[in-house]
Design a protein around this motif. Structure first.
Motif, PDB file in Angstrom:
ATOM      1  N   ALA A 196       5.377   7.713   2.090  1.00 53.02           N
ATOM      2  CA  ALA A 196       5.606   6.491   1.313  1.00 53.02           C
ATOM      3  C   ALA A 196       4.325   5.713   1.072  1.00 53.02           C
ATOM      4  CB  ALA A 196       6.625   5.607   2.029  1.00 53.02           C
ATOM      5  N   ASP A 197       3.209   6.188   1.613  1.00 51.14           N
ATOM      6  CA  ASP A 197       1.934   5.522   1.352  1.00 51.14           C
ATOM      7  C   ASP A 197       0.811   6.557   1.437  1.00 51.14           C
ATOM      8  OD1 ASP A 197       1.139   5.819   4.132  1.00 51.14           O
ATOM      9  OD2 ASP A 197       2.355   4.056   4.580  1.00 51.14           O
ATOM     10  N   PRO A 198      -0.342   6.261   0.847  1.00 56.04           N
ATOM     11  CA  PRO A 198      -1.456   7.217   0.841  1.00 56.04           C
ATOM     12  C   PRO A 198      -1.948   7.571   2.239  1.00 56.04           C
ATOM     13  CG  PRO A 198      -1.804   5.513  -0.825  1.00 56.04           C
ATOM     14  CD  PRO A 198      -0.634   5.065  -0.001  1.00 56.04           C
ATOM     15  N   ALA A 199      -1.897   6.615   3.165  1.00 55.59           N
ATOM     16  CA  ALA A 199      -2.408   6.879   4.512  1.00 55.59           C
ATOM     17  C   ALA A 199      -1.585   7.961   5.210  1.00 55.59           C
ATOM     18  CB  ALA A 199      -2.402   5.585   5.336  1.00 55.59           C
ATOM     19  N   THR A 200      -0.264   7.921   5.044  1.00 53.73           N
ATOM     20  CA  THR A 200       0.594   8.944   5.649  1.00 53.73           C
ATOM     21  C   THR A 200       0.310  10.314   5.057  1.00 53.73           C
ATOM     22  OG1 THR A 200       2.348   7.336   6.119  1.00 53.73           O
ATOM     23  CG2 THR A 200       2.981   9.655   6.029  1.00 53.73           C
ATOM     24  N   ALA A 201       0.184  10.378   3.730  1.00 53.04           N
ATOM     25  CA  ALA A 201      -0.108  11.653   3.077  1.00 53.04           C
ATOM     26  C   ALA A 201      -1.442  12.228   3.551  1.00 53.04           C
ATOM     27  CB  ALA A 201      -0.118  11.468   1.567  1.00 53.04           C
ATOM     28  N   LYS A 202      -2.445  11.365   3.650  1.00 54.89           N
ATOM     29  CA  LYS A 202      -3.767  11.819   4.079  1.00 54.89           C
ATOM     30  C   LYS A 202      -3.732  12.328   5.513  1.00 54.89           C
ATOM     31  CE  LYS A 202      -8.556  10.209   4.577  1.00 54.89           C
ATOM     32  NZ  LYS A 202      -9.481   9.050   4.417  1.00 54.89           N
TER      33      LYS A 202
END
Length: 289
Positions: free
Chosen positions: A251-257
């Motif tokens: 749900a956010d770029p930090a999690t995906a990264k």
């Protein structure tokens, strides 16, 4: 003490009332008359096999319950119930495995009608790290793993909201199908204590997510996911009809990264196969049972 078997008419009436529609509306959907629907429900008319299936379709009756309707009307069941490990299910197993593996490094799993996990990928196994072995004993149950006070619950930062979402989901399913195992599971997980975590997000705190997120801690980091559930279109088998594929999208770029970094670090590590023997057998690439 005697018991009576429900008639096809009484069962159809129950489904119609459960859907909140009148005999006239059902008749219009099925290309029949309200008089004929009334006669079927009161037992004055025996519906044909085709009519039973047509009414079941218009009432969105689950596939398992359509067999029950046919039996109560004196007809043979129309839908088989094939075990997932049957050779005829080979193509389905391979397709699900490719889907789950292709979704990595993001979490994804497949559950049956009572939320027992039949397949999972490495993203799910990452979230289950540290869960005690007794909760990982077969068959793994997604609701129990998520809401048990020794499972994922202590790591979920918006537990009350996520718990409410899951319980409401189960309530809707119980309303749709007569399932004593599902009701028993619901009563079990409802009874689990809910512990407040210091610093957790307040329920009314505004968020910028597109849907209710799962906010879960992993290795000191707070990860956020939104989930989606997919089922098979027009299934002709009870087992297939009751499978659900749940995927968790960052749900956010930090999690995906973060998830991509975990995958990159794990490159070159020989994976283990999934199975029913607990976490040691589930780590690694997805495998349908």
């Amino acid at each position: 003490m005697t018991t009576t078997t429900p008639t096809v008419g009484s069962l159809l009436r129950t489904w119609r009332e459960r859907r909140g529609i009148s005999q006239l509306e059902l008749a219009g959907r099925a290309g029949s008359s309200s008089r004929h629907i009334s006669f079927i429900e009161t037992g004055r008319s025996r519906p044909s096999e085709e009519m039973v299936l047509r009414l079941a379709d218009r009432l969105d009756v689950p596939v398992r319950e359509r067999n029950a309707l046919l039996l109560s009307a004196g007809y043979a069941p129309r839908y088989a119930q094939t075990a997932l490990d049957d050779p005829s299910m080979g193509t389905l197993r391979e397709g699900i495995q490719r889907l789950l593996t292709g979704y990595e490094p993001y979490p994804a799993l497949v559950v049956d009608a009572t939320y027992d996990v039949v397949a999972a990928n490495t993203g799910i196994m990452m979230l289950l790290e540290g869960v005690p072995e007794h909760l990982l004993a077969p068959p793994l149950n997604a609701m129990r793993l998520t809401l048990h006070p020794e499972g994922l619950a202590p790591r979920i930062h918006n537990l009350r909201e996520w718990r409410g979402h899951l319980l409401a989901q189960m309530e809707r399913q119980i309303a749709l199908a007569r399932s004593e195992p599902l009701r028993a599971l619901y009563e079990e997980v409802c009874a689990y204590p809910v512990t407040e975590r210091p610093g957790d997000r307040a329920p009314d705190e505004p968020v910028a997510y597109i849907a209710l997120p799962l906010l879960i801690e992993h290795d000191g980091r707070l990860l956020s996911f939104v989930s989606s559930i997919a089922t098979f279109n027009t299934p002709m088998d009870v087992t297939v009809a009751e499978l659900a594929i749940e995927t968790f999208l960052p749900a956010d770029p930090a999690t995906a990264k973060y998830l991509r970094s975990l995958r990159d670090r794990a490159q070159g590590t020989p994976p283990c196969r999934a199975g029913r023997g607990g976490v040691g057998h589930l780590r690694g690439h997805a495998n349908v049972l």
